[in-house]
Scaffold this motif. Structure first.
Motif, mmCIF file in Angstrom:
data_model
loop_
_atom_site.group_PDB
_atom_site.id
_atom_site.type_symbol
_atom_site.label_atom_id
_atom_site.label_comp_id
_atom_site.label_asym_id
_atom_site.label_seq_id
_atom_site.Cartn_x
_atom_site.Cartn_y
_atom_site.Cartn_z
ATOM 1 N N ILE A 8 -4.653 -7.771 16.644
ATOM 2 C CA ILE A 8 -4.060 -7.132 15.138
ATOM 3 C C ILE A 8 -3.630 -8.122 14.129
ATOM 4 C CG2 ILE A 8 -2.847 -5.430 14.020
ATOM 5 C CD1 ILE A 8 -2.536 -4.133 16.744
ATOM 6 N N PHE A 9 -4.247 -8.230 12.857
ATOM 7 C CA PHE A 9 -3.711 -9.278 11.812
ATOM 8 C C PHE A 9 -3.174 -8.356 10.984
ATOM 9 C CE2 PHE A 9 -7.400 -11.129 13.805
ATOM 10 C CZ PHE A 9 -7.313 -12.380 13.830
ATOM 11 N N PHE A 10 -1.735 -8.778 10.621
ATOM 12 C CA PHE A 10 -0.769 -7.993 9.614
ATOM 13 C C PHE A 10 -0.904 -9.312 8.358
ATOM 14 C CE2 PHE A 10 0.869 -5.949 13.139
ATOM 15 C CZ PHE A 10 1.163 -4.808 12.642
ATOM 16 N N ASP A 11 -0.770 -8.410 7.238
ATOM 17 C CA ASP A 11 -0.174 -9.212 5.844
ATOM 18 C C ASP A 11 1.211 -9.071 6.097
ATOM 19 O OD1 ASP A 11 -0.222 -10.062 3.289
ATOM 20 O OD2 ASP A 11 0.405 -8.026 2.776
ATOM 21 N N LEU A 12 2.101 -9.926 5.301
ATOM 22 C CA LEU A 12 3.192 -10.189 5.344
ATOM 23 C C LEU A 12 4.103 -9.505 4.274
ATOM 24 C CD1 LEU A 12 5.814 -11.360 6.822
ATOM 25 C CD2 LEU A 12 5.611 -13.426 5.817
ATOM 26 N N ASP A 13 3.854 -10.056 3.035
ATOM 27 C CA ASP A 13 4.777 -9.607 1.884
ATOM 28 C C ASP A 13 4.228 -8.068 1.530
ATOM 29 O OD1 ASP A 13 5.968 -11.929 1.853
ATOM 30 O OD2 ASP A 13 4.554 -12.913 0.401
ATOM 31 N N HIS A 14 5.217 -7.106 1.287
ATOM 32 C CA HIS A 14 4.895 -6.030 1.008
ATOM 33 C C HIS A 14 4.173 -5.028 2.171
ATOM 34 C CE1 HIS A 14 5.407 -6.981 -3.136
ATOM 35 N NE2 HIS A 14 4.813 -7.845 -2.908
ATOM 36 N N THR A 15 4.039 -5.601 3.095
ATOM 37 C CA THR A 15 3.671 -4.766 4.442
ATOM 38 C C THR A 15 4.561 -4.868 5.531
ATOM 39 O OG1 THR A 15 1.356 -5.398 3.981
ATOM 40 C CG2 THR A 15 1.845 -4.877 6.073
ATOM 41 N N LEU A 16 5.122 -6.004 6.067
ATOM 42 C CA LEU A 16 6.241 -6.029 7.113
ATOM 43 C C LEU A 16 7.692 -6.638 6.159
ATOM 44 C CD1 LEU A 16 4.298 -8.036 9.899
ATOM 45 C CD2 LEU A 16 4.596 -5.415 9.642
ATOM 46 N N MET A 199 -14.500 -6.497 9.878
ATOM 47 C CA MET A 199 -13.258 -6.170 10.612
ATOM 48 C C MET A 199 -13.076 -4.708 10.323
ATOM 49 S SD MET A 199 -11.045 -9.471 10.223
ATOM 50 C CE MET A 199 -9.268 -8.778 10.891
ATOM 51 N N ASP A 200 -12.197 -3.988 11.157
ATOM 52 C CA ASP A 200 -11.780 -2.769 10.934
ATOM 53 C C ASP A 200 -10.457 -2.817 10.234
ATOM 54 O OD1 ASP A 200 -11.430 -0.015 10.694
ATOM 55 O OD2 ASP A 200 -10.838 0.219 12.798
ATOM 56 N N ALA A 201 -9.858 -1.886 9.264
ATOM 57 C CA ALA A 201 -8.568 -2.084 8.729
ATOM 58 C C ALA A 201 -7.777 -0.898 8.413
ATOM 59 C CB ALA A 201 -8.982 -2.715 7.307
ATOM 60 N N ILE A 202 -6.698 -1.135 8.090
ATOM 61 C CA ILE A 202 -5.699 0.257 7.916
ATOM 62 C C ILE A 202 -4.866 -0.115 6.736
ATOM 63 C CG2 ILE A 202 -3.758 1.644 8.592
ATOM 64 C CD1 ILE A 202 -4.611 1.172 11.528
ATOM 65 N N LEU A 203 -4.671 0.739 5.703
ATOM 66 C CA LEU A 203 -3.909 0.564 4.617
ATOM 67 C C LEU A 203 -2.441 1.046 4.957
ATOM 68 C CD1 LEU A 203 -3.797 -0.332 1.554
ATOM 69 C CD2 LEU A 203 -4.390 1.994 1.049
ATOM 70 N N PHE A 204 -1.337 0.084 4.606
ATOM 71 C CA PHE A 204 -0.147 0.538 4.539
ATOM 72 C C PHE A 204 0.200 0.695 3.077
ATOM 73 C CE2 PHE A 204 4.508 -0.767 4.112
ATOM 74 C CZ PHE A 204 5.199 0.275 4.654
ATOM 75 N N ASN A 205 0.417 1.978 2.897
ATOM 76 C CA ASN A 205 0.886 2.429 1.690
ATOM 77 C C ASN A 205 1.985 3.674 1.423
ATOM 78 O OD1 ASN A 205 0.930 3.341 -1.174
ATOM 79 N ND2 ASN A 205 -1.142 3.617 -1.133
ATOM 80 N N PRO A 206 3.148 3.124 1.502
ATOM 81 C CA PRO A 206 4.563 3.950 1.484
ATOM 82 C C PRO A 206 4.437 5.012 0.074
ATOM 83 C CG PRO A 206 5.100 1.730 1.299
ATOM 84 C CD PRO A 206 3.578 1.801 1.431
ATOM 85 N N GLU A 207 3.869 4.532 -0.734
ATOM 86 C CA GLU A 207 3.822 5.377 -2.078
ATOM 87 C C GLU A 207 3.052 6.489 -2.177
ATOM 88 O OE1 GLU A 207 6.410 4.709 -4.061
ATOM 89 O OE2 GLU A 207 6.877 2.969 -2.749
ATOM 90 N N LYS A 208 1.567 6.250 -1.666
ATOM 91 C CA LYS A 208 0.601 7.424 -1.700
ATOM 92 C C LYS A 208 -0.141 7.147 -0.468
ATOM 93 C CE LYS A 208 -0.107 5.846 -6.101
ATOM 94 N NZ LYS A 208 -0.963 5.449 -7.229
ATOM 95 N N PRO A 209 0.201 7.906 0.511
ATOM 96 C CA PRO A 209 -0.534 7.714 2.046
ATOM 97 C C PRO A 209 -2.249 8.242 1.814
ATOM 98 C CG PRO A 209 0.991 9.701 1.929
ATOM 99 C CD PRO A 209 1.250 8.945 0.436
ATOM 100 N N ALA A 210 -2.543 9.275 0.871
ATOM 101 C CA ALA A 210 -3.758 9.619 0.828
ATOM 102 C C ALA A 210 -4.598 8.745 -0.381
ATOM 103 C CB ALA A 210 -3.837 11.047 0.715
#
Length: 228
Positions: A8-16, A199-210
């Motif tokens: 699993i690859f993570f972005d850092l800023d604004h994600t973790l 690659m597969d991916a998942i968006l982290f979006n705490p403001e607008k999940p959909a």
């Protein structure tokens, strides 16, 4: 047959790493140190969208790192109507970068999800952030030990969403793209960049999940357990 995810690859800023919270604290310290008499909330209201605009320009190589660091501050102070000489802007830009990684607020659930995922997968970082700063952020927030590799745009030679940075990270991790998933907050740079690379991916979006059709998305990091 479903492909097994191993890395699993993570972005850092604004994600973790909670960039906006830590950035505000860094500006507070720097402004106090140099007697910059502005209302921090008013400044941040103007600065945050300007910073995002400059990062997008930097992301596509339309400006240099130095132009990013100077320009975002210059434009913010101009819009605020605060008179400040160029020499002081340059000093503030350097000091801000030095103060920034000293603060270590993480998004809620970061340590819990990393602990959970690290027992099942190999974890990595892919970031467009500056090499000198990102390592300090990871160490000071005490999450560096979760990650096998850290790829930044300076060492890769290109920035997300360019496919070459993902290829570089995959090579560093010694893994096939089919066995990987990318998680980040930026739809274009992190998610579509990874998808376009295979690659597969998942968006982290705490403001607008959909947000976008056919894109996996979570509003809270702990919800990654639903996919992983």
């Amino acid at each position: 047959m479903e492909v097994k995810v191993s890395d699993i690859f993570f972005d850092l800023d604004h994600t973790l790493w909670d960039f906006e919270k830590n950035s505000a604290l860094a500006f507070r310290e720097v402004f106090m140190k140099y007697g910059i008499d502005v209302n921090l909330e008013d400044f941040l209201l103007i600065y945050i969208p300007i910073n995002l605009k400059y990062w997008e320009l930097y992301q596509y190589d339309k400006i240099t790192q130095d132009q990013l660091r100077y320009g975002r501050l210059k434009e913010a102070f101009d819009q605020l109507g605060y008179e400040i000489v160029d020499d002081m802007i340059n000093i503030l830009s350097v000091e801000y970068i030095q103060y920034l990684p000293q603060f270590n607020h993480l998004f809620e659930g970061t340590e819990e999800i990393l602990e959970y995922l690290s027992k099942k997968y190999r974890l990595h970082i892919i970031t467009n952030g500056f090499h000198e700063v990102q390592g300090n952020k990871l160490r000071n927030s005490n999450i560096h030990h979760y990650f096998r590799t850290i790829t930044n745009s300076e060492t890769a030679g290109v920035k997300k969403p360019h496919p070459q940075i993902f290829e570089y990270a995959l090579k560093q991790a010694n893994v096939q793209k089919e066995n990987c998933i990318m998680i980040g907050d930026n739809l274009e740079a992190d998610v579509l960049g990874a998808i376009n690379c295979g690659m597969d991916a998942i968006l982290f979006n705490p403001e607008k999940p959909a947000t976008t059709e056919n894109i996996k998305c979570v509003a809270h990091l702990i919800h990654l357990k639903e996919y992983l």
